[in-house]
Motif scaffolding. Sequence first.
Motif, PDB file in Angstrom:
ATOM      1  N   ALA A  83      15.197  -9.581 -12.401  1.00 10.40           N
ATOM      2  CA  ALA A  83      14.685  -8.341 -11.816  1.00 10.40           C
ATOM      3  C   ALA A  83      13.208  -8.184 -12.157  1.00 10.40           C
ATOM      4  N   SER A  84      12.406  -9.082 -11.644  1.00  9.94           N
ATOM      5  CA  SER A  84      10.983  -9.072 -11.941  1.00  9.94           C
ATOM      6  C   SER A  84      10.271  -9.985 -10.928  1.00  9.94           C
ATOM      7  N   PRO A  85       8.941  -9.833 -10.802  1.00  7.91           N
ATOM      8  CA  PRO A  85       8.046  -8.953 -11.544  1.00  7.91           C
ATOM      9  C   PRO A  85       7.955  -7.562 -10.921  1.00  7.91           C
ATOM     10  N   ARG A  86       7.191  -6.712 -11.573  1.00 11.34           N
ATOM     11  CA  ARG A  86       6.863  -5.399 -11.049  1.00 11.34           C
ATOM     12  C   ARG A  86       6.027  -5.543  -9.773  1.00 11.34           C
ATOM     13  N   ILE A  87       6.178  -4.595  -8.872  1.00 15.82           N
ATOM     14  CA  ILE A  87       5.334  -4.538  -7.679  1.00 15.82           C
ATOM     15  C   ILE A  87       4.298  -3.443  -7.937  1.00 15.82           C
ATOM     16  N   GLU A  88       3.163  -3.859  -8.477  1.00  9.62           N
ATOM     17  CA  GLU A  88       2.198  -2.917  -9.029  1.00  9.62           C
ATOM     18  C   GLU A  88       1.650  -1.951  -7.989  1.00  9.62           C
ATOM     19  N   GLY A  89       1.439  -2.426  -6.764  1.00  9.31           N
ATOM     20  CA  GLY A  89       0.922  -1.530  -5.736  1.00  9.31           C
ATOM     21  C   GLY A  89       1.858  -0.364  -5.454  1.00  9.31           C
ATOM     22  N   SER A  90       3.156  -0.628  -5.434  1.00  6.21           N
ATOM     23  CA  SER A  90       4.137   0.439  -5.198  1.00  6.21           C
ATOM     24  C   SER A  90       4.197   1.406  -6.369  1.00  6.21           C
ATOM     25  N   ILE A  91       4.099   0.866  -7.576  1.00  8.41           N
ATOM     26  CA  ILE A  91       4.108   1.728  -8.762  1.00  8.41           C
ATOM     27  C   ILE A  91       2.902   2.657  -8.744  1.00  8.41           C
ATOM     28  N   ALA A  92       1.752   2.134  -8.340  1.00  5.92           N
ATOM     29  CA  ALA A  92       0.552   2.962  -8.239  1.00  5.92           C
ATOM     30  C   ALA A  92       0.738   4.075  -7.213  1.00  5.92           C
ATOM     31  N   LEU A  93       1.424   3.779  -6.102  1.00  2.02           N
ATOM     32  CA  LEU A  93       1.682   4.807  -5.091  1.00  2.02           C
ATOM     33  C   LEU A  93       2.616   5.883  -5.629  1.00  2.02           C
ATOM     34  N   LEU A  94       3.649   5.479  -6.344  1.00  2.00           N
ATOM     35  CA  LEU A  94       4.557   6.451  -6.959  1.00  2.00           C
ATOM     36  C   LEU A  94       3.769   7.416  -7.842  1.00  2.00           C
ATOM     37  N   ARG A  95       2.892   6.853  -8.650  1.00  2.00           N
ATOM     38  CA  ARG A  95       2.126   7.679  -9.595  1.00  2.00           C
ATOM     39  C   ARG A  95       1.087   8.536  -8.881  1.00  2.00           C
ATOM     40  N   ALA A  96       0.505   8.012  -7.809  1.00  2.00           N
ATOM     41  CA  ALA A  96      -0.461   8.795  -7.045  1.00  2.00           C
ATOM     42  C   ALA A  96       0.208  10.002  -6.391  1.00  2.00           C
ATOM     43  N   LEU A  97       1.407   9.797  -5.861  1.00  2.00           N
ATOM     44  CA  LEU A  97       2.154  10.915  -5.269  1.00  2.00           C
ATOM     45  C   LEU A  97       2.443  11.991  -6.312  1.00  2.00           C
ATOM     46  N   ARG A  98       2.848  11.574  -7.482  1.00  2.00           N
ATOM     47  CA  ARG A  98       3.174  12.552  -8.521  1.00  2.00           C
ATOM     48  C   ARG A  98       1.926  13.310  -8.970  1.00  2.00           C
ATOM     49  N   LEU A  99       0.781  12.625  -9.019  1.00  2.00           N
ATOM     50  CA  LEU A  99      -0.467  13.308  -9.363  1.00  2.00           C
ATOM     51  C   LEU A  99      -0.824  14.369  -8.324  1.00  2.00           C
ATOM     52  N   LEU A 194       2.059   6.543   3.923  1.00  2.00           N
ATOM     53  CA  LEU A 194       1.854   7.746   3.113  1.00  2.00           C
ATOM     54  C   LEU A 194       0.551   8.441   3.489  1.00  2.00           C
ATOM     55  N   VAL A 195      -0.472   7.664   3.820  1.00  2.00           N
ATOM     56  CA  VAL A 195      -1.733   8.245   4.283  1.00  2.00           C
ATOM     57  C   VAL A 195      -1.534   8.911   5.642  1.00  2.00           C
ATOM     58  N   ALA A 196      -0.823   8.232   6.540  1.00  2.00           N
ATOM     59  CA  ALA A 196      -0.587   8.783   7.876  1.00  2.00           C
ATOM     60  C   ALA A 196       0.185  10.092   7.822  1.00  2.00           C
ATOM     61  N   GLU A 197       1.051  10.227   6.823  1.00  9.63           N
ATOM     62  CA  GLU A 197       1.829  11.461   6.667  1.00  9.63           C
ATOM     63  C   GLU A 197       1.031  12.564   5.966  1.00  9.63           C
ATOM     64  N   GLY A 198      -0.198  12.261   5.549  1.00  8.11           N
ATOM     65  CA  GLY A 198      -1.025  13.257   4.881  1.00  8.11           C
ATOM     66  C   GLY A 198      -0.676  13.491   3.430  1.00  8.11           C
ATOM     67  N   LEU A 199       0.070  12.558   2.848  1.00 15.09           N
ATOM     68  CA  LEU A 199       0.501  12.739   1.457  1.00 15.09           C
ATOM     69  C   LEU A 199      -0.518  12.197   0.463  1.00 15.09           C
ATOM     70  N   LEU A 200      -1.301  11.200   0.875  1.00 12.07           N
ATOM     71  CA  LEU A 200      -2.335  10.624   0.042  1.00 12.07           C
ATOM     72  C   LEU A 200      -3.571  10.350   0.895  1.00 12.07           C
ATOM     73  N   THR A 201      -4.743  10.335   0.248  1.00 12.32           N
ATOM     74  CA  THR A 201      -5.933   9.835   0.910  1.00 12.32           C
ATOM     75  C   THR A 201      -5.944   8.304   0.798  1.00 12.32           C
ATOM     76  N   GLU A 202      -6.791   7.671   1.583  1.00 10.99           N
ATOM     77  CA  GLU A 202      -6.888   6.216   1.488  1.00 10.99           C
ATOM     78  C   GLU A 202      -7.288   5.776   0.078  1.00 10.99           C
ATOM     79  N   LYS A 203      -8.194   6.493  -0.527  1.00  5.80           N
ATOM     80  CA  LYS A 203      -8.621   6.168  -1.882  1.00  5.80           C
ATOM     81  C   LYS A 203      -7.461   6.312  -2.847  1.00  5.80           C
ATOM     82  N   GLU A 204      -6.721   7.388  -2.752  1.00  2.73           N
ATOM     83  CA  GLU A 204      -5.575   7.588  -3.635  1.00  2.73           C
ATOM     84  C   GLU A 204      -4.516   6.518  -3.440  1.00  2.73           C
ATOM     85  N   ALA A 205      -4.409   6.024  -2.213  1.00  4.29           N
ATOM     86  CA  ALA A 205      -3.405   5.011  -1.890  1.00  4.29           C
ATOM     87  C   ALA A 205      -3.868   3.597  -2.219  1.00  4.29           C
ATOM     88  N   GLY A 206      -5.078   3.449  -2.680  1.00  3.33           N
ATOM     89  CA  GLY A 206      -5.584   2.126  -3.048  1.00  3.33           C
ATOM     90  C   GLY A 206      -5.984   1.275  -1.866  1.00  3.33           C
TER      91      GLY A 206
END
Length: 207
Positions: A83-99, A194-206
């Motif tokens: 069960a590896s490796p981590r998918i870092e881009g998705s983890i960053a999106l999870l954290r950006a949404l929570r922020l 997520l950007v298209a839905e207005g939940l994150l900016t492009e910068k926040e989404a990486g």
Amino acid sequence: MTIDAVIFDIGNVLIEWNPERFYDWQIGRANREAMFAEVDLHRMNDLIDAGAPFKETIYEWADIYPDWADEIRMWHDNWIDMASPRIEGSIALLRALRLRGVPVFALTNFGIHSFAYAKTQYDFLSEFDRAYVSGHMGVTKPDPRIFEMLEEDCDLPPDRLLFTDDREDNIAAALARGWRCHRFDGWQGWAHRLVAEGLLTEKEAGL
């Protein structure tokens, strides 16, 4: 329409899950193909995801198939390597949404004990606002009941839930209940949604 919660699958969305690749590395492709032809290891894992005990189930299957006993026990003993490796881009999106204050849930086919163990290895698995884990729920995706149970627990309208999963059957089941969905095929595509839905900016989404 407003999204009230974003729901992540875990396997192949936040963590890569490819048992065949693991066994190819450990025992070679030919041996792996022979073992999977004889032993339905994915069925074994389905039982765990539905609530069967983690180690006990795997070791019982190892006893049933003594020719492959050592290899079957790897499903437990070397599980984190599988069960590896981590998918870092998705983890960053999870954290950006929570922020941004967006509620983030997990809806995952995962065993009770394997999920508890995974949380000790992957910090982000403790960061969901709510985690819906099939082993605890006694039902697995794509059974419609698991989606219904999530709706009942969070008390949010289906059309205000946005769900990502890598499997088409799970997406189809969620769409049938009126959820908004994204078939995951890489974190960048999910970021654009997520950007298209207005939940994150492009910068926040990486992006």
